[in-house]
Motif scaffolding. Structure first.
Motif, PDB file in Angstrom:
ATOM      1  N   ASP A   1       0.848  -1.191   0.000  1.00 57.85           N
ATOM      2  CA  ASP A   1       0.000   0.000   0.000  1.00 57.85           C
ATOM      3  C   ASP A   1       0.883   1.240   0.000  1.00 57.85           C
ATOM      4  O   ASP A   1       1.006   1.927   1.003  1.00 57.85           O
ATOM      5  CB  ASP A   1      -0.916  -0.030   1.232  1.00 57.85           C
ATOM      6  CG  ASP A   1      -1.951   1.059   1.184  1.00 57.85           C
ATOM      7  OD1 ASP A   1      -2.198   1.588   0.087  1.00 57.85           O
ATOM      8  OD2 ASP A   1      -2.499   1.392   2.245  1.00 57.85           O
ATOM      9  N   TRP A   2       1.505   1.523  -1.166  1.00 60.87           N
ATOM     10  CA  TRP A   2       2.471   2.628  -1.222  1.00 60.87           C
ATOM     11  C   TRP A   2       1.855   3.946  -1.684  1.00 60.87           C
ATOM     12  O   TRP A   2       2.479   4.994  -1.575  1.00 60.87           O
ATOM     13  CB  TRP A   2       3.627   2.273  -2.159  1.00 60.87           C
ATOM     14  CG  TRP A   2       3.217   2.017  -3.579  1.00 60.87           C
ATOM     15  CD1 TRP A   2       2.847   0.833  -4.116  1.00 60.87           C
ATOM     16  CD2 TRP A   2       3.115   2.972  -4.616  1.00 60.87           C
ATOM     17  NE1 TRP A   2       2.520   0.972  -5.440  1.00 60.87           N
ATOM     18  CE2 TRP A   2       2.689   2.294  -5.778  1.00 60.87           C
ATOM     19  CE3 TRP A   2       3.355   4.346  -4.703  1.00 60.87           C
ATOM     20  CZ2 TRP A   2       2.492   2.933  -6.994  1.00 60.87           C
ATOM     21  CZ3 TRP A   2       3.163   4.980  -5.918  1.00 60.87           C
ATOM     22  CH2 TRP A   2       2.734   4.281  -7.041  1.00 60.87           C
ATOM     23  N   ALA A   3       0.643   3.910  -2.225  1.00 64.04           N
ATOM     24  CA  ALA A   3       0.020   5.135  -2.733  1.00 64.04           C
ATOM     25  C   ALA A   3      -1.059   5.608  -1.766  1.00 64.04           C
ATOM     26  O   ALA A   3      -2.003   4.876  -1.466  1.00 64.04           O
ATOM     27  CB  ALA A   3      -0.590   4.882  -4.106  1.00 64.04           C
ATOM     28  N   PRO A   4      -0.954   6.830  -1.270  1.00 65.60           N
ATOM     29  CA  PRO A   4      -1.975   7.333  -0.343  1.00 65.60           C
ATOM     30  C   PRO A   4      -3.292   7.572  -1.062  1.00 65.60           C
ATOM     31  O   PRO A   4      -3.323   7.876  -2.261  1.00 65.60           O
ATOM     32  CB  PRO A   4      -1.370   8.652   0.146  1.00 65.60           C
ATOM     33  CG  PRO A   4      -0.495   9.099  -0.985  1.00 65.60           C
ATOM     34  CD  PRO A   4       0.084   7.836  -1.567  1.00 65.60           C
ATOM     35  N   GLY A   5      -4.377   7.434  -0.337  1.00 61.60           N
ATOM     36  CA  GLY A   5      -5.683   7.668  -0.934  1.00 61.60           C
ATOM     37  C   GLY A   5      -5.844   9.081  -1.455  1.00 61.60           C
ATOM     38  O   GLY A   5      -6.572   9.310  -2.426  1.00 61.60           O
ATOM     39  N   SER A   6      -5.138  10.028  -0.842  1.00 66.48           N
ATOM     40  CA  SER A   6      -5.251  11.419  -1.271  1.00 66.48           C
ATOM     41  C   SER A   6      -4.740  11.632  -2.692  1.00 66.48           C
ATOM     42  O   SER A   6      -5.137  12.595  -3.359  1.00 66.48           O
ATOM     43  CB  SER A   6      -4.486  12.329  -0.305  1.00 66.48           C
ATOM     44  OG  SER A   6      -3.109  11.967  -0.248  1.00 66.48           O
ATOM     45  N   LEU A   7      -3.859  10.734  -3.161  1.00 73.41           N
ATOM     46  CA  LEU A   7      -3.332  10.864  -4.521  1.00 73.41           C
ATOM     47  C   LEU A   7      -4.452  10.787  -5.552  1.00 73.41           C
ATOM     48  O   LEU A   7      -4.404  11.470  -6.585  1.00 73.41           O
ATOM     49  CB  LEU A   7      -2.299   9.761  -4.783  1.00 73.41           C
ATOM     50  CG  LEU A   7      -1.775   9.617  -6.213  1.00 73.41           C
ATOM     51  CD1 LEU A   7      -1.050  10.891  -6.650  1.00 73.41           C
ATOM     52  CD2 LEU A   7      -0.858   8.418  -6.340  1.00 73.41           C
ATOM     53  N   PHE A   8      -5.483   9.967  -5.283  1.00 70.93           N
ATOM     54  CA  PHE A   8      -6.526   9.719  -6.269  1.00 70.93           C
ATOM     55  C   PHE A   8      -7.711  10.669  -6.140  1.00 70.93           C
ATOM     56  O   PHE A   8      -8.692  10.532  -6.880  1.00 70.93           O
ATOM     57  CB  PHE A   8      -6.997   8.266  -6.142  1.00 70.93           C
ATOM     58  CG  PHE A   8      -5.902   7.274  -6.404  1.00 70.93           C
ATOM     59  CD1 PHE A   8      -5.491   6.992  -7.692  1.00 70.93           C
ATOM     60  CD2 PHE A   8      -5.236   6.661  -5.343  1.00 70.93           C
ATOM     61  CE1 PHE A   8      -4.463   6.091  -7.932  1.00 70.93           C
ATOM     62  CE2 PHE A   8      -4.215   5.757  -5.576  1.00 70.93           C
ATOM     63  CZ  PHE A   8      -3.818   5.477  -6.872  1.00 70.93           C
TER      64      PHE A   8
END
Length: 420
Positions: free
Chosen positions: A121-128
């Motif tokens: 889980d390397w991508a934060p939800g805020s990125l999307f």
């Protein structure tokens, strides 16, 4: 140095934004005034700064000291350690998003694809759900990160994905449905899941580029991945590489230019699927950049008859063909037969590397069933060697092109010069 000192801090920090982060930080030793200026740069470029296990926390220090919003954030990772780097990368990306990043470029150097990032889980939800992100470039990322159920990137216009492995159909659908303003899409050396059907809807897309890797055909003929692009505003389409997947361009009523460069491997069902969606193009360029022996592939033989299910190219005005020493008896001659006979408004025909070796095409041009577009006014032939087969091809066009106004023949280079 005196001239620089006369500039305001805002101007100096803007200048530092054009430097990579390592060079920007080094300016802090110039004087007391310069000590903290790099903290106000609007671009943080870690691309030339090799982030290894030994200096991960140097990045933390730079980010903690940073004072302003970020326009560009470039991160390149080496020696990826999943136990530690998942958290760090996630926090760094979240920091950039929280500072209103507009251009995000992530490059993960993992030559052997040791890690399957779908498990991390390397991508934060805020990125999307970033409201400011305009450009997103992800390179060498293994598989895509987990795509949340809700994606909303209202400002994203440019998306480049490079060497992403085993693209997932549902994830791709969620991602593109959440990018309403996407205008430029590049998929370079990505692979798809066998047997899956992908639907990519991009109503504002203007430019689509697909580049495939030099791989053996890993798909069975009955389970090739099918990738459908619904792109009503597409202007320019470009394909480079081996054509092993079924790409379908749909609703491309505004298409102006289609540029296809194939090499090594080509499958008849794949090229037919691709060509079928380009019927609205005004300019089509077919290039063969392959060298070597013709590979074993399922050939199609449609000599003296049109290819199945291919439409009329009523908007086609210019057709350009360039070939290497292959293809002579495979697919391209049959495609050309169709384009030449089913393009009623074709005005310009350009051969770069004259296909004298295309026996089927040469015979087709000379056959009674071949009718050239009455609109054809210009024919250019490059790299003409003057052999009998080439002359027969030219004569065939001269007999059929009743509206021809210009024929230019350019011989192959002799002592570095071309002859007209």
């Amino acid at each position: 140095m005196d001239r620089l000192s006369s500039l305001s801090d805002d101007v100096l920090s803007h200048i530092l934004s054009f430097l990579d982060i390592q060079s920007a930080v080094r300016t802090s030793i110039l004087s007391r005034r310069w000590k903290y200026l790099y903290m106000y740069a609007t671009s943080l470029d870690f691309g030339s700064f090799e982030i290894k296990l030994s200096n991960r926390y140097a990045v933390n220090r730079v980010l903690l000291l940073h004072k302003v919003n970020i326009k560009k954030f470039h991160l390149r990772m080496t020696d990826y350690d999943v136990d530690m780097d998942d958290f760090l990368v996630k926090s760094w990306i979240a920091f950039a998003v929280s500072r209103g990043v507009e251009e995000l470029k992530l490059c993960i150097d993992d030559d052997e694809y040791e890690y399957d990032w779908s498990y991390y889980d390397w991508a934060p939800g805020s990125l999307f759900i970033s409201q400011t992100l305009v450009v997103f470039n992800l390179t060498r990322g293994g598989t895509l990160p987990r795509i949340p159920s809700s994606v909303w990137l209202p400002s994203l216009k440019i998306l480049h994905l490079t060497e992403i492995q085993r693209l997932d159909s549902s994830s791709m659908t969620r991602l593109f449905d959440g990018c309403p303003l996407l205008q430029d899409l590049s998929l370079d050396w990505c692979t798809w899941e066998e047997g899956q059907i992908y639907t990519i809807r991009a109503p504002m897309l203007r430019h689509l580029k697909i580049k495939t890797a030099s791989l053996e055909d890993i798909y069975s003929p009955t389970s090739r991945p099918k990738v459908e692009f619904e792109v009503p505003r597409l202007k320019c389409f470009e394909f480079i590489g081996e054509l092993l997947e079924l790409y379908c361009i749909k609703s491309a009523t505004a298409l102006a230019t289609a540029h296809i460069t194939t090499n090594d491997d080509i499958r008849s069902d794949c090229i037919i699927s691709l060509i079928r969606g380009l019927s609205n193009a005004t300019t089509v360029k077919l290039f063969d950049s392959a060298y070597g022996e013709v590979p074993e592939c399922e050939e199609i033989s449609y000599h003296s008859q049109p290819l199945p299910d291919l439409p009329i190219f009523s908007n086609l005005l210019e057709l350009e063909v360039r070939h290497g020493p292959r293809y002579s008896e495979v697919v391209l001659p049959q495609i050309l037969q169709h384009l030449l006979s089913k393009s009623p408004n074709l005005e310009t025909l350009v051969f770069k590397g004259f296909p004298y070796c295309y026996e089927d095409l040469r015979e087709f041009v000379q056959s009674p069933i071949f009718t050239c577009s009455p609109s054809l006014k210009v024919i250019h032939v490059h790299d003409f060697s003057g052999c009998a087969k080439e002359e027969e091809m030219v004569m065939g066009f001269l007999r059929k092109a009743v509206g021809l106004q210009e024929l230019k023949i350019i011989k192959k280079r002799t002592n570095g010069k071309r002859e007209h």
